[in-house]
Write a protein that holds these residues in place. Structure first.
Motif, PDB file in Angstrom:
ATOM      1  N   MET A 716       0.827  -1.211   0.000  1.00 51.64           N
ATOM      2  CA  MET A 716       0.000   0.000   0.000  1.00 51.64           C
ATOM      3  C   MET A 716       0.858   1.256   0.000  1.00 51.64           C
ATOM      4  O   MET A 716       0.550   2.249  -0.678  1.00 51.64           O
ATOM      5  CB  MET A 716      -0.928  -0.010   1.216  1.00 51.64           C
ATOM      6  N   ALA A 717       1.955   1.221   0.751  1.00 53.22           N
ATOM      7  CA  ALA A 717       2.803   2.413   0.869  1.00 53.22           C
ATOM      8  C   ALA A 717       3.600   2.690  -0.394  1.00 53.22           C
ATOM      9  O   ALA A 717       4.014   3.833  -0.632  1.00 53.22           O
ATOM     10  CB  ALA A 717       3.753   2.243   2.056  1.00 53.22           C
ATOM     11  N   GLN A 718       3.824   1.652  -1.218  1.00 49.99           N
ATOM     12  CA  GLN A 718       4.680   1.810  -2.397  1.00 49.99           C
ATOM     13  C   GLN A 718       3.882   1.791  -3.696  1.00 49.99           C
ATOM     14  O   GLN A 718       4.386   1.409  -4.749  1.00 49.99           O
ATOM     15  CB  GLN A 718       5.734   0.703  -2.413  1.00 49.99           C
ATOM     16  N   GLN A 719       2.654   2.246  -3.642  1.00 50.12           N
ATOM     17  CA  GLN A 719       1.817   2.224  -4.838  1.00 50.12           C
ATOM     18  C   GLN A 719       2.379   3.065  -5.976  1.00 50.12           C
ATOM     19  O   GLN A 719       2.248   2.697  -7.144  1.00 50.12           O
ATOM     20  CB  GLN A 719       0.402   2.702  -4.495  1.00 50.12           C
ATOM     21  N   ASP A 720       2.985   4.177  -5.671  1.00 50.73           N
ATOM     22  CA  ASP A 720       3.500   5.045  -6.733  1.00 50.73           C
ATOM     23  C   ASP A 720       4.556   4.333  -7.572  1.00 50.73           C
ATOM     24  O   ASP A 720       4.698   4.626  -8.767  1.00 50.73           O
ATOM     25  CB  ASP A 720       4.098   6.319  -6.132  1.00 50.73           C
ATOM     26  N   GLN A 721       5.259   3.389  -6.960  1.00 51.09           N
ATOM     27  CA  GLN A 721       6.284   2.643  -7.700  1.00 51.09           C
ATOM     28  C   GLN A 721       5.767   1.323  -8.264  1.00 51.09           C
ATOM     29  O   GLN A 721       6.288   0.831  -9.271  1.00 51.09           O
ATOM     30  CB  GLN A 721       7.491   2.339  -6.795  1.00 51.09           C
ATOM     31  N   LEU A 722       4.730   0.742  -7.637  1.00 54.00           N
ATOM     32  CA  LEU A 722       4.341  -0.617  -7.974  1.00 54.00           C
ATOM     33  C   LEU A 722       2.949  -0.768  -8.569  1.00 54.00           C
ATOM     34  O   LEU A 722       2.730  -1.674  -9.381  1.00 54.00           O
ATOM     35  CB  LEU A 722       4.446  -1.497  -6.717  1.00 54.00           C
ATOM     36  N   ASN A 723       1.984   0.046  -8.182  1.00 50.75           N
ATOM     37  CA  ASN A 723       0.607  -0.136  -8.642  1.00 50.75           C
ATOM     38  C   ASN A 723       0.469   0.436 -10.052  1.00 50.75           C
ATOM     39  O   ASN A 723       0.662   1.631 -10.264  1.00 50.75           O
ATOM     40  CB  ASN A 723      -0.360   0.571  -7.696  1.00 50.75           C
ATOM     41  N   PRO A 724       0.128  -0.401 -11.050  1.00 49.53           N
ATOM     42  CA  PRO A 724       0.025   0.122 -12.421  1.00 49.53           C
ATOM     43  C   PRO A 724      -0.877   1.341 -12.554  1.00 49.53           C
ATOM     44  O   PRO A 724      -0.576   2.250 -13.338  1.00 49.53           O
ATOM     45  CB  PRO A 724      -0.527  -1.082 -13.196  1.00 49.53           C
ATOM     46  N   VAL A 725      -1.971   1.402 -11.785  1.00 45.73           N
ATOM     47  CA  VAL A 725      -2.909   2.511 -11.947  1.00 45.73           C
ATOM     48  C   VAL A 725      -2.256   3.856 -11.641  1.00 45.73           C
ATOM     49  O   VAL A 725      -2.686   4.895 -12.149  1.00 45.73           O
ATOM     50  CB  VAL A 725      -4.164   2.292 -11.075  1.00 45.73           C
ATOM     51  N   LYS A 726      -1.231   3.835 -10.811  1.00 43.00           N
ATOM     52  CA  LYS A 726      -0.556   5.080 -10.443  1.00 43.00           C
ATOM     53  C   LYS A 726       0.454   5.527 -11.496  1.00 43.00           C
ATOM     54  O   LYS A 726       0.991   6.638 -11.415  1.00 43.00           O
ATOM     55  CB  LYS A 726       0.173   4.903  -9.103  1.00 43.00           C
ATOM     56  N   ARG A 727       0.683   4.680 -12.489  1.00 43.96           N
ATOM     57  CA  ARG A 727       1.737   4.991 -13.473  1.00 43.96           C
ATOM     58  C   ARG A 727       1.225   4.986 -14.911  1.00 43.96           C
ATOM     59  O   ARG A 727       2.015   4.964 -15.859  1.00 43.96           O
ATOM     60  CB  ARG A 727       2.866   3.958 -13.322  1.00 43.96           C
ATOM     61  N   LEU A 728      -0.097   5.019 -15.070  1.00 38.86           N
ATOM     62  CA  LEU A 728      -0.656   4.873 -16.414  1.00 38.86           C
ATOM     63  C   LEU A 728      -0.313   6.030 -17.339  1.00 38.86           C
ATOM     64  O   LEU A 728      -0.377   5.884 -18.568  1.00 38.86           O
ATOM     65  CB  LEU A 728      -2.178   4.707 -16.306  1.00 38.86           C
ATOM     66  N   GLY A 729       0.048   7.166 -16.755  1.00 39.45           N
ATOM     67  CA  GLY A 729       0.432   8.286 -17.605  1.00 39.45           C
ATOM     68  C   GLY A 729       1.604   7.959 -18.513  1.00 39.45           C
ATOM     69  O   GLY A 729       1.726   8.521 -19.605  1.00 39.45           O
ATOM     70  N   LYS A 730       2.435   7.015 -18.092  1.00 39.71           N
ATOM     71  CA  LYS A 730       3.596   6.631 -18.906  1.00 39.71           C
ATOM     72  C   LYS A 730       3.154   5.995 -20.221  1.00 39.71           C
ATOM     73  O   LYS A 730       3.836   6.153 -21.259  1.00 39.71           O
ATOM     74  CB  LYS A 730       4.474   5.657 -18.115  1.00 39.71           C
TER      75      LYS A 730
END
Length: 811
Positions: A716-730
């Motif tokens: 939960m704490a590392q979502q920005d690095q691991l959760n795809p939904v947080k990185r879809l802008g890429k």
């Protein structure tokens, strides 16, 4: 005779000198040994291991001695017996299969692989054998002084093949009152009484090898009646009862068992003999389906089978009690070590052999031939997975009870260090002072004598298995295991001895280390097993020549669980040790970048499924291939990406495009989005059917954490690095086009946090023209046909896989 005071005094003065010169009367007597082996007994069948079967005599060993909680065998009868009597792995002595050489059930041991009676003979023991043999040679020629060898395990009431002292006996007539388990105890009592009469000055070693509760399930009517109502509640309930009793005992608290293993509903007998089901009738079933799904007639048939199995164990315990009483009557109980174990786990086999099966005869009588089957075998092996022949815990982990009043004071304690049947011989040598023949190579077993006093590590660097094509190796807390023709699995036994959480992908480096070690040991065992063989035979090992009973091979192949994927003209293959598939079109399209293809996820045993067939046929008709690789439930973890890369490399090596289109269905959205985020330059487009992009919605951080090698809190704490939904802008920055279809009423994978989140990410990066979301009003996470017959989605993926321009069919 009167002796003078002076004479008496001189006698006492001389006593220390006599003792110092080593008179044997001052040495402690060597212990007697009663080694009892059951056949096909499950881990939880005994009362002292959680079972409901009445076993007071064996339970008394646990109360007054030790229970071992992590003791292993070879997963099959004849290799276990070879290992038990020699202290070597069965492959080392050719008593289990070594590819390329005569070995296995008909293998002949090297001359140096003598049985333990020969070793004990050198230090004054007399040795006795009673019951099953299943080793090459005959008992007396291998060092036993007396033997009753019962070979005909298919007839408990009327054996036709048996020997006394290596001399054949006539067949036993039907209805004679003979019952093998009782006859075994009778013989043991007779030879022990003879020992007390004629050889009381010598220690004894008695190997009492029962055939119970091996099939056929045949028992005395009065014993069956004792359990006639016990099992009507079914195997699921009995399994739960046993598990609860184990937990109350604290039996497995220290050995990594925190939950029941999952029931493998699709796993049946290790060999499939279809004619057996015709003979056994409609009551038989070859899968451990939920009890509530059985018909009334099936429930009656199955509950009675388990009653017979219980009756066989019940009677074995009664007869063991008679043998105990004989030893006590000899005044030898306190100085007798009793060891009780089983040759393998409970059996899921179903077959009909020997005298056949009369469905009209009373179940359990001589005229019937019944087997336990996978439903009850699953219960008998509680809490572990799988059965006899497999090298998962259910096949190779069974009880070990040890009692010795003079030598074990720790009554009622558990011992948790891993041990193996190869440890029995070094234990007996340790206790007796005997040794191996000088020419014998180093043996792998360890003495368990140090554990008699306190919990201790027995010192195994590893334990190793290979049977029926199933492989395993245990090193420390790690166990790697591979069913025949299946990928290796990896388990952390310190917290998952029930083998529920496969870590093969997550800890691929550790798995590779263990697999390499397994292969090294296989090579070493093969070398030892072939040293005394002619050069021509040794050359078979190098050439891979091997022989296998074609009937049994077919039966095993037919029984092996099949992947239920629906592949249209597809082929299965192994890539990087994982199952993969490729559906190839009959007329392959071509682009400037190679043949077009779609990378599909999730690839699991049941995916792709029938619901997707129309869609996949459209791809193939358009000349577009479909491929995928099974990484298990990895939920988008970066630890799975090397396996996706391996599939990609394999496809490119075959001439397929370097830029496939990706299609993720449900959890497959995590698969394809994580790989696309890792390699945006390798992606032509992304399609989705109610795809997951946010692992907090499905499967949730609690379930996904292990796949990521994290705790739920870390995940939960590392979502920005691991959760795809947080990185879809890429993905939008890489200008990757996307088309998704998703139901507006999806309660499993909510559209708002997943597909709409992707659309929002594209809009934020001014790439809204590259994404299209088709909303299926009112639809949930279902098999609604519109999800799988979406012409827009199909056309989009075909166009993108073909790079939209220059596509042409290669005829």
């Amino acid at each position: 005779m009167n002796r003078s005071p002076l004479a008496i005094a001189l006698a006492f003065l001389c006593l220390p000198l006599v003792l110092s010169n080593g008179v044997h009367a001052a040495d402690p007597p060597k212990p007697n040994v009663l080694l009892i082996l059951a056949d096909d007994l499950g881990f939880s069948d005994l009362g002292c291991y959680g079972g409901e079967i009445n076993t007071p005599n064996l339970d008394s060993l646990a109360e007054n001695g030790l229970r071992f909680t992590q003791f292993y065998n070879t997963a099959r009868c004849w290799p276990t017996r070879g290992s038990l009597m020699t202290g070597y792995y069965a492959q080392q002595i050719r008593r289990d299969t070594v590819p390329g050489i005569p070995s296995g059930g008909n293998g002949v041991r090297p001359d140096w692989a003598v049985l333990v009676p020969r070793m004990l003979q050198e230090v004054g023991y007399r040795s006795y054998h009673t019951g099953k043999w299943h080793i090459d040679g005959m008992p007396l020629e291998n060092g036993f002084d007396r033997s009753y060898y019962w070979k005909d395990q298919g007839r408990f009431f009327n054996p036709t093949k048996h020997w006394r002292d290596d001399v054949a006996l006539p067949p036993v007539a039907k209805n004679s009152g003979f019952y093998a388990t009782t006859a075994a105890a009778d013989h043991a009592i007779d030879v022990l009484a003879e020992h007390a009469r004629d050889h009381a000055d010598q220690p004894f070693f008695h190997y009492l090898a029962f055939a119970a509760p091996h099939f056929p399930l045949q028992a005395l009517p009065e014993d069956i009646a004792h359990y006639s109502d016990t099992y009507t509640i079914g195997w699921d309930a009995i399994r739960q009862q046993r598990w609860q009793k184990m937990r109350q005992m604290g039996l497995l608290d220290a050995v990594g068992v925190t939950e029941l293993s999952r029931v493998e509903r699709d796993l049946g007998p290790p060999y499939h003999f279809p004619d057996a089901f015709e003979k056994l009738g409609d009551g038989e079933i070859n899968r451990p389906v939920p009890w509530k799904e059985l018909t009334d007639s099936q429930k009656a048939f199955q509950s009675q089978k388990m009653a017979i199995h219980a009756a066989m164990i019940h009677r074995m315990d009664i007869e063991i009690g008679r043998v105990f009483e004989q030893i006590k009557s000899m005044g030898q109980w306190d100085n007798t070590i009793v060891m009780f174990l089983s040759d393998n786990g409970a059996s899921a086999e179903i077959m009909v052999r020997d005298d056949g099966h009369d469905p009209n005869a009373p179940m359990g009588s001589a005229e019937t031939y019944l087997c336990l089957g996978p439903g009850w075998s699953t219960a008998c092996n509680t809490p572990f997975r799988r059965h006899k022949t497999w090298t998962h815990e259910g096949g190779c982990s069974t009880p070990l009870l040890v009692s010795w009043p003079n030598g074990i004071k720790a009554a009622g304690e558990f011992r948790n260090s891993p041990g193996h049947v190869i440890d029995v011989v070094p234990t007996l040598l340790d206790l007796s002072g005997a040794s191996r023949p000088f020419r014998a190579p180093a043996a792998p077993g360890k003495s368990i004598v140090p554990a008699f006093e306190k919990e201790t590590d027995l010192g195994h660097d590893e334990l190793w298995w290979f049977h029926d094509g199933h492989k395993a190796i245990q090193v420390g807390k790690w166990k790697a295991v591979a069913p025949i023709a299946e990928p290796w699995e990896l388990y952390d036994l310190s917290n998952d001895r029930d083998e529920s959480n496969d870590l093969a992908v997550i800890h691929a480096d550790k798995l590779n280390e263990l697999v390499s070690r397994w292969e090294q040991r296989m090579a070493e065992h093969t070398e030892l097993a072939t040293q005394d063989l002619p050069a021509k035979v040794r050359s078979n090992v190098r050439s891979g020549v091997t022989s296998q009973n074609p009937v049994m091979k077919k039966a095993q192949d037919d029984a092996r669980p099949k992947r239920s994927q629906v592949l249209l003209g597809g082929e299965n293959k192994m890539i990087a040790g994982r199952h993969a598939f490729l559906m190839k079109p009959t007329a392959a399209a071509d682009t400037d970048d190679g043949k077009p293809w779609i990378f599909y996820g999730p690839t699991l045993s049941r995916y792709p499924d029938q619901a997707e067939s129309w869609m996949h046929q459209q791809f193939l008709d358009a000349g577009v291939a479909v491929a995928g690789i099974d990484v298990g439930e990895m939920y988008g973890s970066p630890l799975a990406l090397p396996f996706f890369d391996a599939l990609y490399d394999d496809m490119v090596a075959q001439g397929y495009s370097r830029r496939p289109a990706l299609l993720g269905r449900s959890r497959g959205g995590l698969w394809v989005s994580s790989w696309a985020l890792s390699h945006p330059d390798r992606v032509a487009a992304i399609g989705g059917i109610y795809p997951v992009y946010d692992y907090t919605t499905y499967p949730g951080a609690q379930r996904a954490a292990t796949a990521y090698g994290k705790t739920p809190e870390e995940l939960m704490a590392q979502q920005d690095q691991l959760n795809p939904v947080k990185r879809l802008g890429k993905l939008s920055e890489a200008k990757i086009p996307v088309l998704i279809i998703h139901g507006t009423n999806d309660q499993v994978v909510p559209i708002e946090q997943n597909s709409e989140a992707l659309v929002a990410a594209y809009r934020e990066n001014n790439a809204a023209d590259l994404v299209q979301l088709i909303k299926a009003d009112g639809q949930g996470h279902s098999f609604w046909e519109g999800f799988f017959h979406s012409q827009e989605l199909v056309d989009f993926l075909i166009d993108q896989a073909n790079a939209r321009e220059g596509a042409r069919l290669r005829k």
